[in-house]
Design a protein around this motif. Sequence first.
Motif, PDB file in Angstrom:
ATOM      1  N   ARG A 139     -17.300  38.590  33.759  1.00 51.85           N
ATOM      2  CA  ARG A 139     -18.144  38.776  34.936  1.00 51.85           C
ATOM      3  C   ARG A 139     -19.078  37.590  35.142  1.00 51.85           C
ATOM      4  O   ARG A 139     -19.300  37.154  36.273  1.00 51.85           O
ATOM      5  CB  ARG A 139     -18.951  40.082  34.801  1.00 51.85           C
ATOM      6  N   ALA A 195     -16.190  42.567  32.148  1.00 51.16           N
ATOM      7  CA  ALA A 195     -14.955  42.286  32.898  1.00 51.16           C
ATOM      8  C   ALA A 195     -13.980  41.570  31.974  1.00 51.16           C
ATOM      9  O   ALA A 195     -14.293  40.513  31.428  1.00 51.16           O
ATOM     10  CB  ALA A 195     -15.254  41.443  34.126  1.00 51.16           C
ATOM     11  N   SER A 196     -12.807  42.144  31.792  1.00 54.40           N
ATOM     12  CA  SER A 196     -11.803  41.569  30.897  1.00 54.40           C
ATOM     13  C   SER A 196     -11.121  40.373  31.557  1.00 54.40           C
ATOM     14  O   SER A 196     -11.315  40.083  32.745  1.00 54.40           O
ATOM     15  CB  SER A 196     -10.748  42.619  30.556  1.00 54.40           C
ATOM     16  N   SER A 210      -4.658  47.762  31.015  1.00 54.37           N
ATOM     17  CA  SER A 210      -5.192  46.419  31.176  1.00 54.37           C
ATOM     18  C   SER A 210      -5.373  46.068  32.643  1.00 54.37           C
ATOM     19  O   SER A 210      -6.370  45.470  33.044  1.00 54.37           O
ATOM     20  CB  SER A 210      -4.262  45.397  30.508  1.00 54.37           C
ATOM     21  N   ASN A 257     -13.185  51.845  29.633  1.00 49.38           N
ATOM     22  CA  ASN A 257     -13.217  50.852  30.686  1.00 49.38           C
ATOM     23  C   ASN A 257     -13.984  49.652  30.142  1.00 49.38           C
ATOM     24  O   ASN A 257     -14.982  49.816  29.430  1.00 49.38           O
ATOM     25  CB  ASN A 257     -13.926  51.436  31.916  1.00 49.38           C
ATOM     26  N   TRP A 258     -13.537  48.445  30.458  1.00 49.27           N
ATOM     27  CA  TRP A 258     -14.222  47.270  29.931  1.00 49.27           C
ATOM     28  C   TRP A 258     -15.667  47.197  30.415  1.00 49.27           C
ATOM     29  O   TRP A 258     -16.513  46.556  29.788  1.00 49.27           O
ATOM     30  CB  TRP A 258     -13.464  45.996  30.292  1.00 49.27           C
ATOM     31  N   SER A 259     -15.967  47.846  31.532  1.00 52.49           N
ATOM     32  CA  SER A 259     -17.358  47.873  31.992  1.00 52.49           C
ATOM     33  C   SER A 259     -18.235  48.731  31.080  1.00 52.49           C
ATOM     34  O   SER A 259     -19.460  48.654  31.128  1.00 52.49           O
ATOM     35  CB  SER A 259     -17.438  48.399  33.436  1.00 52.49           C
ATOM     36  N   ASN A 266      -8.536  47.276  34.129  1.00 46.97           N
ATOM     37  CA  ASN A 266      -9.738  46.871  33.388  1.00 46.97           C
ATOM     38  C   ASN A 266     -10.115  47.910  32.322  1.00 46.97           C
ATOM     39  O   ASN A 266     -11.281  48.182  32.068  1.00 46.97           O
ATOM     40  CB  ASN A 266     -10.933  46.635  34.322  1.00 46.97           C
ATOM     41  N   GLN A 267      -9.085  48.487  31.696  1.00 45.11           N
ATOM     42  CA  GLN A 267      -9.298  49.464  30.638  1.00 45.11           C
ATOM     43  C   GLN A 267      -8.582  49.029  29.369  1.00 45.11           C
ATOM     44  O   GLN A 267      -7.743  48.114  29.381  1.00 45.11           O
ATOM     45  CB  GLN A 267      -8.764  50.844  31.066  1.00 45.11           C
ATOM     46  N   HIS A 320      -8.084  40.254  32.364  1.00 38.96           N
ATOM     47  CA  HIS A 320      -7.223  40.767  33.432  1.00 38.96           C
ATOM     48  C   HIS A 320      -7.987  40.828  34.757  1.00 38.96           C
ATOM     49  O   HIS A 320      -7.458  40.494  35.816  1.00 38.96           O
ATOM     50  CB  HIS A 320      -6.690  42.159  33.065  1.00 38.96           C
ATOM     51  N   THR A 321      -9.245  41.242  34.668  1.00 42.54           N
ATOM     52  CA  THR A 321     -10.078  41.292  35.872  1.00 42.54           C
ATOM     53  C   THR A 321     -10.340  39.887  36.404  1.00 42.54           C
ATOM     54  O   THR A 321     -10.335  39.654  37.619  1.00 42.54           O
ATOM     55  CB  THR A 321     -11.407  42.009  35.584  1.00 42.54           C
TER      56      THR A 321
END
Length: 323
Positions: free
Chosen positions: A231, A258-259, A15, A125-127, A18-19, A261-262
């Motif tokens: 994001r 972007a999660s 997390s 990855n959240w991306s 960003n995963q 957490h990011t």
Amino acid sequence: MSTTLEQVEKTAQLSKNNQMSLMIFQVQFPKEGGQPPYYGMNVFKVREVLEARAYNVAPMPDTNPLVEGMIELRGVYLPVIDLPKWMGFEMSAEEREKSIIIVSDFSHHFIGLRVSYIHGVEEKNWSDIHPAGNYNVDVNSNQIVNHTYLENSETLCFILDIEKLLIEAMPAVAEKIFASAKDVVKEGYAFSHEMSSKTILFAEDSKAIQKYMGMVFTQLGLKFKCFDDGRQLLDYIEGLESLQDISMVFTDLEMPVASGHTVIQELRMNPRTKKMPIIVHTSMTSENNGREVLDMGADYFIGKVDTDLIVETIQKVEQLIKE
């Protein structure tokens, strides 16, 4: 270290980067001439996986057709939701015998989701998680919130809007949730000009939860602006010349691009937003998850659709603003 603790530690580390770990499954059994679509959900929401044949589903009177009934799991009764039916498929009796039940936790609501097959777990990855779009495949895009691809392939994996499923499958619960959003006005909450003149920003990819939160803020007489992912929210803040008109940020944790957490990390690293109040609003409500995001810099951690707690938290932020 126990396996459970190892999993919690691994999930926390993912997390922060960003995963996430995605459990991938299917709701149909393969037929001649094609492979059924793949679906996914965050492993952090999965409590365990059961062989359906080992559990008797007891019927529940006056329930939505999507709810098959209840199973007993170590003295706890869980509703089982017919995920294939929600997706427009019917399982035969033979297929049900071979199927799997995923026990999941959404905002402290424990449910069983019937699926046909567990493909496995992949780290993403959240991306690499993309917002829902128009798909040239046989799926109902209204039930899809995001998508990604299976590892080392071009095979789509759809991430379902489970909150939407719960609202549709459990109308009594949904009615209570949305009634609580409408009823906040009856409580006579009166916010100061310092609060009502400012705007709440919130990032949430579930359309059902966007609607709910919009109702709460509207009934409270508070201005708000919604974003479909972290994001978009971060870019909006970055483009503002002044942050004087922003009161606070609500963020989900599970979002494409972007999660949450990011969102927390970037807001806390930016001198302009270092002290901006951040409220995490999530269905991932374990104590470990709460401790993790608070350690990262969030100010508050609340479970989804807890209207009283949302109002209470806004009041706390208002006190900080007035001070």
